[in-house]
Write a protein that holds these residues in place. Structure first.
Motif, short mmCIF file in Angstrom:
data_model
loop_
_atom_site.label_atom_id
_atom_site.label_comp_id
_atom_site.label_asym_id
_atom_site.label_seq_id
_atom_site.Cartn_x
_atom_site.Cartn_y
_atom_site.Cartn_z
N ILE A 1 0.83 -1.21 0.00
CA ILE A 1 0.00 0.00 0.00
C ILE A 1 0.86 1.25 0.00
O ILE A 1 0.56 2.25 -0.66
N GLU A 2 1.99 1.19 0.74
CA GLU A 2 2.89 2.34 0.78
C GLU A 2 3.48 2.64 -0.60
O GLU A 2 3.57 3.80 -1.02
N LYS A 3 3.86 1.57 -1.34
CA LYS A 3 4.40 1.78 -2.69
C LYS A 3 3.35 2.36 -3.62
O LYS A 3 3.63 3.28 -4.41
N ASP A 4 2.12 1.82 -3.55
CA ASP A 4 1.05 2.35 -4.42
C ASP A 4 0.76 3.81 -4.09
O ASP A 4 0.52 4.62 -4.98
N ALA A 5 0.76 4.15 -2.80
CA ALA A 5 0.51 5.55 -2.42
C ALA A 5 1.61 6.46 -2.96
O ALA A 5 1.35 7.58 -3.41
N GLU A 6 2.86 5.98 -2.93
CA GLU A 6 3.97 6.78 -3.45
C GLU A 6 3.82 6.99 -4.96
O GLU A 6 4.08 8.08 -5.48
N LYS A 7 3.35 5.95 -5.69
CA LYS A 7 3.12 6.10 -7.13
C LYS A 7 2.05 7.16 -7.41
O LYS A 7 2.17 7.96 -8.33
N ILE A 8 0.99 7.14 -6.58
CA ILE A 8 -0.09 8.12 -6.77
C ILE A 8 0.44 9.53 -6.51
O ILE A 8 0.09 10.48 -7.22
N ARG A 9 1.31 9.68 -5.50
CA ARG A 9 1.89 11.00 -5.23
C ARG A 9 2.69 11.50 -6.44
O ARG A 9 2.62 12.69 -6.81
N HIS A 10 3.46 10.60 -7.05
CA HIS A 10 4.24 10.98 -8.24
C HIS A 10 3.31 11.38 -9.38
O HIS A 10 3.60 12.35 -10.12
N LEU A 11 2.20 10.65 -9.53
CA LEU A 11 1.25 10.99 -10.59
C LEU A 11 0.65 12.37 -10.36
O LEU A 11 0.48 13.16 -11.29
N ILE A 12 0.30 12.66 -9.10
CA ILE A 12 -0.27 13.97 -8.78
C ILE A 12 0.75 15.07 -9.04
O ILE A 12 0.43 16.13 -9.60
N GLN A 13 2.02 14.84 -8.66
CA GLN A 13 3.06 15.83 -8.90
C GLN A 13 3.27 16.05 -10.39
O GLN A 13 3.41 17.18 -10.86
#
Length: 422
Positions: A404-416
């Protein structure tokens, strides 16, 4: 016969031992690894690795990472010291057998203690959930009682105000009636005085002009009492018939909204027809098909085989039988994700979170799944901010979940990335 693995490398520090065991061409799972404070075993048929360690280790904090055909062990020593070798040197067969059996016995005792501790913890969690539910019910009961008391006080005040208004109205009517009677009496007195003035002459003229006759049959018109003037008789009673426009809905016309009332009546009729149709359909089902748990298990089997539409149908019927089971909505949300019904997946996940109250350790896994599935649906709809909020909520419940932590980090990169492009 097992194939003993002799190729390995290890290094150490004062507090830890680092062991690298190559296993290429085979699939390794945590179930293949067994470790105690003095014994380490890796069993992957037909391969076998076994080591009686040189000194005791802390098997609770020690870790094993599996990847790229290698198992990398990090074994933390109980005492800070340098080992002469990885395994116990000069150990005969009987000693090795004793240490092996002792390690297995300790592992069984530890597992039994953990099971007992887990059982006690689960009972405490259930007790806590029951107490939380009772507190919620008590608060709801108190809220309802307060509402009833407020409504009772309001009605009492309105009744007292109405009684006061009635008394004031009666008093006003009584004063008005007394005033009218007084006016009538005054009018009568004035009429009597007027009549007396017009019909009765003064005393001087009466003595000179009018003399009473003597004898039988003497008569004077003034000897009779004047008749009082009579009031007219009251009007006769009658019945008046009034016809009103007939209305189905019992609301005053000046306060009603006809369109809203008709819409409400139509929806009520549709709901009654739907309930009747549901009952007629359920009558044809078998006894086991009327059990929501049986339908849930059937839906799980259909999901496992990839038949997502059949699984959704099973969950739909189970929800119609019992709409208070959060797992039904949670599993149906997984099916909708597979079928790309993203809005329905969000709706079912939200309903599952609504039913998973109060939040207790027993429903942590279900709440994590609900947040992850709803967050996945949001992300597939390109609503990354909402999806990140759900993933962060899942991480608050299970902070050690690396996936879940990795997926959340991917979403943060997408938002950025989206922000930079804009």
């Amino acid at each position: 016969m097992p194939v003993w693995l002799r190729e390995y490398s290890w290094r150490q520090s004062g507090s830890a031992v680092y062991l690298s065991l190559p296993l290429r061409g085979v699939r390794v799972t945590p179930a293949n690894i067994f470790c105690t404070d003095r014994y380490l075993k890796v069993s992957i048929p037909p391969f076998l690795f076994e080591a009686i360690l040189y000194a005791p280790i802390d098997d609770t904090s020690s870790t094993a990472k599996i990847g790229n055909g290698i198992i990398f062990f990090t074994l933390y020593k109980k005492e800070v010291a340098m080992w002469d070798s990885l395994t116990l040197p000069n150990a005969n067969k009987e000693k090795l057998q004793y240490l092996r059996e002792n390690a297995v016995l300790k592992a069984h005792e530890k597992a039994k203690e953990e099971a007992e501790a887990k059982k006690v913890t689960k009972q405490e969690h259930k007790k806590h959930a029951l107490e939380a539910t009772m507190k919620l019910e008590e608060a709801e009961r108190k809220r309802i009682e307060d509402l009833k008391e407020k409504e009772r006080q309001k009605v009492t005040k309105e009744l007292e105000l109405w009684k006061k208004q009635q008394k004031d109205a009666e008093k006003q009517k009584r004063v008005q009636k007394e005033g009218e009677l007084y006016q009538v009496e005054q009018l009568k007195e004035k009429k009597k005085e007027k009549i007396n003035k017009t019909r009765i002459p003064n005393e001087g003229t009466s003595k000179t002009r009018l003399k009473p006759t003597k004898g039988y049959g003497s008569y004077s018109m003034f000897s009779e009492n004047l008749k009082e003037e009579q009031l007219p008789a009251p009007r006769s009673a009658a019945t008046i018939r009034i016809n009103f426009t007939s209305r189905v809905f019992p609301t005053a016309l000046r306060e009603s909204c006809v369109a809203e009332e008709e819409e409400w009546l139509r929806k009520q009729a549709e709901a009654r027809r739907a309930i009747s149709a549901d009952l007629s359909e359920l009558e044809d089902l078998k006894e086991e098909e009327k059990n929501p748990d049986w339908l849930k298990n059937k839906g799980n089997k259909m999901f496992a085989t990839g038949n997502y539409l059949a699984a959704v149908n099973a969950y739909n019927l189970a929800v119609r039988l019992n709409n208070k089971l959060p797992l039904l909505y949670l599993n149906r949300a997984a099916c909708h994700l597979k079928l790309r019904n993203l809005h329905k997946a969000i709706e079912d996940s939200s309903k599952a979170l609504e039913l998973l109250t109060p939040p207790v350790p027993d429903n942590e896994n279900a709440r994590v799944k609900a947040y992850v599935r709803r967050g996945t649906a949001f992300c597939q709809l390109e609503l990354y901010t909402e999806g990140l909020q759900d993933y962060e909520a899942a991480l608050k419940i299970d902070p050690k979940n690396k996936t879940i932590e990795k997926d959340a980090e991917k979403i943060r990169h997408l938002i950025q990335g989206t922000t930079q492009d804009s």
